[in-house]
Motif scaffolding. Sequence first.
Motif, PDB file in Angstrom:
ATOM      1  N   TYR A  27       0.940  -9.862  -1.800  1.00 59.51           N
ATOM      2  CA  TYR A  27       0.130 -10.929  -1.207  1.00 59.51           C
ATOM      3  C   TYR A  27      -1.338 -10.510  -1.141  1.00 59.51           C
ATOM      4  O   TYR A  27      -2.240 -11.332  -1.277  1.00 59.51           O
ATOM      5  CB  TYR A  27       0.643 -11.296   0.187  1.00 59.51           C
ATOM      6  N   THR A  28      -1.570  -9.225  -0.900  1.00 66.27           N
ATOM      7  CA  THR A  28      -2.935  -8.698  -0.918  1.00 66.27           C
ATOM      8  C   THR A  28      -3.225  -8.202  -2.343  1.00 66.27           C
ATOM      9  O   THR A  28      -2.479  -8.488  -3.265  1.00 66.27           O
ATOM     10  CB  THR A  28      -3.077  -7.550   0.084  1.00 66.27           C
ATOM     11  N   VAL A  71       4.478 -16.773   4.576  1.00 67.57           N
ATOM     12  CA  VAL A  71       3.626 -16.273   3.499  1.00 67.57           C
ATOM     13  C   VAL A  71       4.496 -15.961   2.292  1.00 67.57           C
ATOM     14  O   VAL A  71       5.525 -15.301   2.412  1.00 67.57           O
ATOM     15  CB  VAL A  71       2.884 -15.006   3.948  1.00 67.57           C
ATOM     16  N   HIS A 126     -10.422 -12.714   3.813  1.00 72.66           N
ATOM     17  CA  HIS A 126     -11.707 -13.158   4.353  1.00 72.66           C
ATOM     18  C   HIS A 126     -12.445 -12.057   5.114  1.00 72.66           C
ATOM     19  O   HIS A 126     -13.677 -12.069   5.176  1.00 72.66           O
ATOM     20  CB  HIS A 126     -11.495 -14.353   5.287  1.00 72.66           C
ATOM     21  N   ALA A 184       2.034 -13.756   9.817  1.00 75.13           N
ATOM     22  CA  ALA A 184       1.638 -14.535   8.645  1.00 75.13           C
ATOM     23  C   ALA A 184       0.197 -15.019   8.769  1.00 75.13           C
ATOM     24  O   ALA A 184      -0.581 -14.959   7.805  1.00 75.13           O
ATOM     25  CB  ALA A 184       2.578 -15.726   8.461  1.00 75.13           C
ATOM     26  N   GLN A 185      -0.180 -15.475   9.961  1.00 76.55           N
ATOM     27  CA  GLN A 185      -1.540 -15.953  10.171  1.00 76.55           C
ATOM     28  C   GLN A 185      -2.556 -14.856   9.900  1.00 76.55           C
ATOM     29  O   GLN A 185      -3.572 -15.057   9.232  1.00 76.55           O
ATOM     30  CB  GLN A 185      -1.718 -16.461  11.605  1.00 76.55           C
ATOM     31  N   LYS A 187      -2.909 -13.871   6.219  1.00 77.54           N
ATOM     32  CA  LYS A 187      -3.700 -14.848   5.470  1.00 77.54           C
ATOM     33  C   LYS A 187      -5.209 -14.613   5.617  1.00 77.54           C
ATOM     34  O   LYS A 187      -5.995 -15.055   4.789  1.00 77.54           O
ATOM     35  CB  LYS A 187      -3.355 -16.267   5.925  1.00 77.54           C
ATOM     36  N   SER A 245       7.757 -11.688  -3.012  1.00 79.86           N
ATOM     37  CA  SER A 245       6.455 -11.618  -2.359  1.00 79.86           C
ATOM     38  C   SER A 245       6.502 -10.604  -1.222  1.00 79.86           C
ATOM     39  O   SER A 245       7.346 -10.700  -0.336  1.00 79.86           O
ATOM     40  CB  SER A 245       6.062 -12.994  -1.823  1.00 79.86           C
ATOM     41  N   ILE A 257      -5.786 -22.026   8.983  1.00 85.37           N
ATOM     42  CA  ILE A 257      -4.822 -20.923   9.026  1.00 85.37           C
ATOM     43  C   ILE A 257      -3.653 -21.340   9.913  1.00 85.37           C
ATOM     44  O   ILE A 257      -3.801 -21.475  11.127  1.00 85.37           O
ATOM     45  CB  ILE A 257      -5.456 -19.633   9.587  1.00 85.37           C
ATOM     46  N   THR A 317      -6.601 -11.683   5.552  1.00 79.58           N
ATOM     47  CA  THR A 317      -6.982 -10.438   4.890  1.00 79.58           C
ATOM     48  C   THR A 317      -8.082 -10.650   3.851  1.00 79.58           C
ATOM     49  O   THR A 317      -9.030  -9.865   3.751  1.00 79.58           O
ATOM     50  CB  THR A 317      -5.760  -9.788   4.193  1.00 79.58           C
TER      51      THR A 317
END
Length: 346
Positions: A102-103, A91, A241, A233-234, A237, A97, A86, A239
């Motif tokens: 993104y989700t 993103v 998981h 952004a981290q 990303k 976007s 990560i 989300t």
Amino acid sequence: RPQKTAAELSKAKHYGVTVTERFNLHNVRAELPTHAFTVVSGFSGAGKSTLVFDALVPALAATKHKPAPSWATDLERGGIRRVVAIDASPVGKNVRSTVATYTDIQDKLRALFAAQPLAKERGYSASHFSYNVAAGACPTCGGTGTINLDIQYLPDMQEQCPTCRGRRYKPEVLDVKWEGRSIADILDLSVDDAIDQLTDESGIEATLHTLHDLGLGYLHLGESAPALSGGEAQRLKLTAHIGHKLTGTLFVFDEPSVGLHPLDVQVLLQVFQRLLDQGGTVLAIEHDLDVIANADYVLDIGPGGGSEGGKIVATGTPTQVAATTAGHTASYLREELVHYGIINSK
């Protein structure tokens, strides 16, 4: 966050690698505990990235078609089957976007609006509620919400689309309402406000709660994803998981605290704990003393940078590393732990 004791760490399985010859690392062996939060610390140029990103990560992620680098040997997996790196890179690729795209939120909103009576009456499918296809996109801006003004001798300027006024959709698509709101109205909401509005939509609500728990409740669903900060952004990303069993998964972060307010660092640590609670393992390269002090295990490389580095100078819990005299991290970490009353000054 609840930290593991030295006794707990000694009983854990370990993952690790030996770096034979790579830059300033010469026959360096690193072993780290699984199901724990480990920080690799040390002077700039000491060899942290070489150890983690040039050796450990590619060795753990190696496949038949992409073997481990020659300098990474004696790999010990400790049950690690998957590596998720990560970083703080942007993103999404362009203004199309958003947090919602993104989700999985955008797809579920499209299905929700396509199921409304007016949408069925007009023969609208889920595609009509996407601003990325002609069926739903504003014809003037093509669904971006902005237009570019070509000004001679000056850089192009962006201006809000005069037709949709930044809402991205054709006006007839926005006639379709759910609970009195169009899809553009929903995308204008913040994550936290959307939670209140979408309480009965379980599929969407679950993702919204995840975003909230990641400290992203203030973001708007239609907010441009590439414009988010590195820290945002981290977390975005992660989300996909959160909420899943993560046993055997190693999450690797490269200085995740950079640019974060101290309160955001606390949120970051809570996110790490959540990954651990779900069975994951967390590894981060860090300089921030708050993050290092909250780690379960610290591996300090040094003592200096370049030719002065490349050696593992201290390992153990933050308290154990602070008690050593080797390297630069120990003394600063000791001051940090004294300041917060974790150890005394004697």
